[in-house]
Design a protein around this motif. Structure first.
Motif, PDB file in Angstrom:
ATOM      1  N   LYS A 197       0.818  -1.216   0.000  1.00  0.00           N
ATOM      2  CA  LYS A 197       0.000   0.000   0.000  1.00  0.00           C
ATOM      3  C   LYS A 197       0.851   1.265   0.000  1.00  0.00           C
ATOM      4  O   LYS A 197       0.360   2.345  -0.324  1.00  0.00           O
ATOM      5  CB  LYS A 197      -0.943  -0.013   1.196  1.00  0.00           C
ATOM      6  N   LEU A 198       2.119   1.145   0.358  1.00  0.00           N
ATOM      7  CA  LEU A 198       3.033   2.283   0.282  1.00  0.00           C
ATOM      8  C   LEU A 198       3.613   2.429  -1.116  1.00  0.00           C
ATOM      9  O   LEU A 198       4.365   3.375  -1.379  1.00  0.00           O
ATOM     10  CB  LEU A 198       4.179   2.113   1.293  1.00  0.00           C
ATOM     11  N   GLY A 199       3.279   1.493  -2.006  1.00  0.00           N
ATOM     12  CA  GLY A 199       3.810   1.531  -3.365  1.00  0.00           C
ATOM     13  C   GLY A 199       5.212   0.961  -3.483  1.00  0.00           C
ATOM     14  O   GLY A 199       5.898   1.199  -4.481  1.00  0.00           O
ATOM     15  N   ILE A 200       5.629   0.198  -2.489  1.00  0.00           N
ATOM     16  CA  ILE A 200       6.977  -0.380  -2.479  1.00  0.00           C
ATOM     17  C   ILE A 200       6.923  -1.790  -3.064  1.00  0.00           C
ATOM     18  O   ILE A 200       6.087  -2.600  -2.652  1.00  0.00           O
ATOM     19  CB  ILE A 200       7.542  -0.411  -1.047  1.00  0.00           C
ATOM     20  N   PRO A 201       7.793  -2.113  -4.027  1.00  0.00           N
ATOM     21  CA  PRO A 201       7.782  -3.453  -4.624  1.00  0.00           C
ATOM     22  C   PRO A 201       8.107  -4.538  -3.594  1.00  0.00           C
ATOM     23  O   PRO A 201       8.916  -4.337  -2.679  1.00  0.00           O
ATOM     24  CB  PRO A 201       8.880  -3.380  -5.696  1.00  0.00           C
ATOM     25  N   VAL A 202       7.465  -5.683  -3.747  1.00  0.00           N
ATOM     26  CA  VAL A 202       7.704  -6.849  -2.894  1.00  0.00           C
ATOM     27  C   VAL A 202       8.259  -7.962  -3.765  1.00  0.00           C
ATOM     28  O   VAL A 202       7.641  -8.354  -4.757  1.00  0.00           O
ATOM     29  CB  VAL A 202       6.406  -7.312  -2.209  1.00  0.00           C
ATOM     30  N   ARG A 203       9.427  -8.458  -3.416  1.00  0.00           N
ATOM     31  CA  ARG A 203      10.082  -9.502  -4.206  1.00  0.00           C
ATOM     32  C   ARG A 203       9.697 -10.881  -3.678  1.00  0.00           C
ATOM     33  O   ARG A 203       9.522 -11.077  -2.470  1.00  0.00           O
ATOM     34  CB  ARG A 203      11.601  -9.335  -4.145  1.00  0.00           C
ATOM     35  N   CYS A 204       9.609 -11.851  -4.579  1.00  0.00           N
ATOM     36  CA  CYS A 204       9.309 -13.225  -4.201  1.00  0.00           C
ATOM     37  C   CYS A 204      10.566 -14.093  -4.268  1.00  0.00           C
ATOM     38  O   CYS A 204      11.399 -13.927  -5.166  1.00  0.00           O
ATOM     39  CB  CYS A 204       8.251 -13.828  -5.125  1.00  0.00           C
ATOM     40  N   VAL A 205      10.690 -15.017  -3.297  1.00  0.00           N
ATOM     41  CA  VAL A 205      11.725 -16.045  -3.331  1.00  0.00           C
ATOM     42  C   VAL A 205      11.043 -17.393  -3.097  1.00  0.00           C
ATOM     43  O   VAL A 205       9.921 -17.431  -2.574  1.00  0.00           O
ATOM     44  CB  VAL A 205      12.821 -15.804  -2.266  1.00  0.00           C
ATOM     45  N   PRO A 206      11.682 -18.492  -3.463  1.00  0.00           N
ATOM     46  CA  PRO A 206      11.041 -19.796  -3.273  1.00  0.00           C
ATOM     47  C   PRO A 206      10.782 -20.115  -1.806  1.00  0.00           C
ATOM     48  O   PRO A 206      11.643 -19.904  -0.945  1.00  0.00           O
ATOM     49  CB  PRO A 206      12.060 -20.771  -3.870  1.00  0.00           C
ATOM     50  N   GLY A 207       9.590 -20.614  -1.524  1.00  0.00           N
ATOM     51  CA  GLY A 207       9.243 -21.059  -0.187  1.00  0.00           C
ATOM     52  C   GLY A 207       9.541 -22.537  -0.028  1.00  0.00           C
ATOM     53  O   GLY A 207      10.443 -23.078  -0.668  1.00  0.00           O
ATOM     54  N   SER A 208       8.761 -23.211   0.815  1.00  0.00           N
ATOM     55  CA  SER A 208       8.991 -24.633   1.081  1.00  0.00           C
ATOM     56  C   SER A 208       7.671 -25.333   1.356  1.00  0.00           C
ATOM     57  O   SER A 208       6.791 -24.783   2.023  1.00  0.00           O
ATOM     58  CB  SER A 208       9.926 -24.800   2.288  1.00  0.00           C
ATOM     59  N   ASP A 209       7.547 -26.562   0.862  1.00  0.00           N
ATOM     60  CA  ASP A 209       6.356 -27.363   1.172  1.00  0.00           C
ATOM     61  C   ASP A 209       6.252 -27.657   2.663  1.00  0.00           C
ATOM     62  O   ASP A 209       5.166 -27.934   3.175  1.00  0.00           O
ATOM     63  CB  ASP A 209       6.389 -28.679   0.393  1.00  0.00           C
ATOM     64  N   LEU A 210       7.375 -27.602   3.367  1.00  0.00           N
ATOM     65  CA  LEU A 210       7.365 -27.862   4.810  1.00  0.00           C
ATOM     66  C   LEU A 210       6.763 -26.701   5.597  1.00  0.00           C
ATOM     67  O   LEU A 210       6.391 -26.874   6.759  1.00  0.00           O
ATOM     68  CB  LEU A 210       8.788 -28.125   5.307  1.00  0.00           C
ATOM     69  N   ALA A 211       6.660 -25.540   4.969  1.00  0.00           N
ATOM     70  CA  ALA A 211       6.200 -24.339   5.673  1.00  0.00           C
ATOM     71  C   ALA A 211       4.684 -24.195   5.623  1.00  0.00           C
ATOM     72  O   ALA A 211       4.160 -23.088   5.530  1.00  0.00           O
ATOM     73  CB  ALA A 211       6.877 -23.103   5.099  1.00  0.00           C
ATOM     74  N   LEU A 212       3.971 -25.297   5.706  1.00  0.00           N
ATOM     75  CA  LEU A 212       2.513 -25.231   5.699  1.00  0.00           C
ATOM     76  C   LEU A 212       2.020 -24.493   6.938  1.00  0.00           C
ATOM     77  O   LEU A 212       2.664 -24.514   7.994  1.00  0.00           O
ATOM     78  CB  LEU A 212       1.897 -26.621   5.648  1.00  0.00           C
ATOM     79  N   LYS A 213       0.854 -23.871   6.804  1.00  0.00           N
ATOM     80  CA  LYS A 213       0.264 -23.150   7.922  1.00  0.00           C
ATOM     81  C   LYS A 213      -0.715 -24.063   8.646  1.00  0.00           C
ATOM     82  O   LYS A 213      -1.648 -24.597   8.042  1.00  0.00           O
ATOM     83  CB  LYS A 213      -0.468 -21.899   7.435  1.00  0.00           C
ATOM     84  N   ILE A 214      -0.509 -24.240   9.939  1.00  0.00           N
ATOM     85  CA  ILE A 214      -1.399 -25.096  10.724  1.00  0.00           C
ATOM     86  C   ILE A 214      -2.600 -24.267  11.160  1.00  0.00           C
ATOM     87  O   ILE A 214      -2.489 -23.383  12.013  1.00  0.00           O
ATOM     88  CB  ILE A 214      -0.657 -25.705  11.924  1.00  0.00           C
ATOM     89  N   THR A 215      -3.730 -24.551  10.537  1.00  0.00           N
ATOM     90  CA  THR A 215      -4.961 -23.809  10.776  1.00  0.00           C
ATOM     91  C   THR A 215      -6.091 -24.720  11.242  1.00  0.00           C
ATOM     92  O   THR A 215      -6.876 -24.356  12.110  1.00  0.00           O
ATOM     93  CB  THR A 215      -5.401 -23.072   9.492  1.00  0.00           C
ATOM     94  N   ARG A 216      -6.160 -25.919  10.654  1.00  0.00           N
ATOM     95  CA  ARG A 216      -7.235 -26.858  10.944  1.00  0.00           C
ATOM     96  C   ARG A 216      -6.653 -28.149  11.513  1.00  0.00           C
ATOM     97  O   ARG A 216      -5.449 -28.403  11.368  1.00  0.00           O
ATOM     98  CB  ARG A 216      -8.017 -27.157   9.666  1.00  0.00           C
ATOM     99  N   PRO A 217      -7.486 -28.983  12.139  1.00  0.00           N
ATOM    100  CA  PRO A 217      -6.983 -30.252  12.683  1.00  0.00           C
ATOM    101  C   PRO A 217      -6.246 -31.110  11.665  1.00  0.00           C
ATOM    102  O   PRO A 217      -5.245 -31.756  12.002  1.00  0.00           O
ATOM    103  CB  PRO A 217      -8.259 -30.938  13.188  1.00  0.00           C
TER     104      PRO A 217
END
Length: 234
Positions: A197-217
């Motif tokens: 929202k400040l107009g600043i570019p956000v760069r992407c780098v590769p993530g990981s399949d291990l970095a899943l978000k624990i949200t549900r059982p």
């Protein structure tokens, strides 16, 4: 005084961990739910502490659990624990307030992504160090995505080649993250959104399949299996 982990590190990590996690069902605050006998937060901090660049870890805990969380994490790594807020954004701001001013790189990491490998932490930090103002780890979207209307009627198929699933830690030049929080007019679900929202570019780098978000059982069940993998041991 903020506890220090690696004197040679140049990265501070903020961990908002005050959320209730209602989608996991009733019980302890989300970050304190158990995964194979240990709280998610312990798994997360252990992996953050294993990243060589990390000098400082600040956890925003449920206000009633600050002392308990500090005692829980003390055997894992030197951390600073502060009271979090009712919203994630408030918890990040509370933790950011005690990050030492000399920390030029700040990462924000969700405790719910407790199996994120140290290599992802290093990858994000390196991209900021190389000149990016904001960096997010991402994965390609593999599912077919449909746009629908209020009646759940399909309007069209979204081109998934230009979509990415975003993970944490998200990394920032410290001054950029502070400016984004100061300028935020409403709640945001991730800190990169506030920077956008400040107009600043956000760069992407590769993530990981291990970095899943624990949200549900079911996510806990998947994470339990992932812990059996040799590269993801305790």
């Amino acid at each position: 005084m903020t506890a220090q982990l690696n004197a040679r590190g140049d990265v501070a990590v903020v961990v908002p961990a005050a959320g209730a996690g209602v989608r996991l069902g009733p019980g302890a605050p989300k970050a304190l739910r158990l995964l194979e006998g240990e709280p998610l937060l312990v798994h997360a901090v252990r992996r953050l502490a294993a990243a060589p660049s990390v000098r400082v870890i600040v956890v925003a805990a449920p206000p009633a659990e600050v002392e308990a969380v500090h005692a829980l994490l003390a055997p894992v790594a030197p951390v600073t624990v502060v009271p979090g807020g009712a919203e994630r954004q408030e918890s990040v701001a509370a933790a950011l307030a005690v990050v030492p001013p000399e920390a030029a790189i700040v990462l924000v990491h969700d405790a719910a992504r407790c199996l994120t490998p140290p290599s992802v932490v290093e990858r994000v930090a390196a991209a900021v160090r190389d000149g990016a103002d904001a960096v997010i780890p991402v994965l390609p979207v593999v599912d077919t995505i449909k746009e629908v209307d209020a009646e759940e009627t399909v309007l069209g198929t979204v081109d998934r080649s230009v979509l990415r699933a975003v993970q944490t830690p998200q990394g920032f030049r410290a001054s950029v993250l502070r400016a984004a929080h100061a300028a935020a007019a409403g709640l945001h679900t991730d800190d990169a959104g506030a920077v956008e929202k400040l107009g600043i570019p956000v760069r992407c780098v590769p993530g990981s399949d291990l970095a899943l978000k624990i949200t549900r059982p079911i996510d806990l069940a998947v994470a339990t299996h992932l812990l059996t993998l040799p590269e993801n041991g305790r």
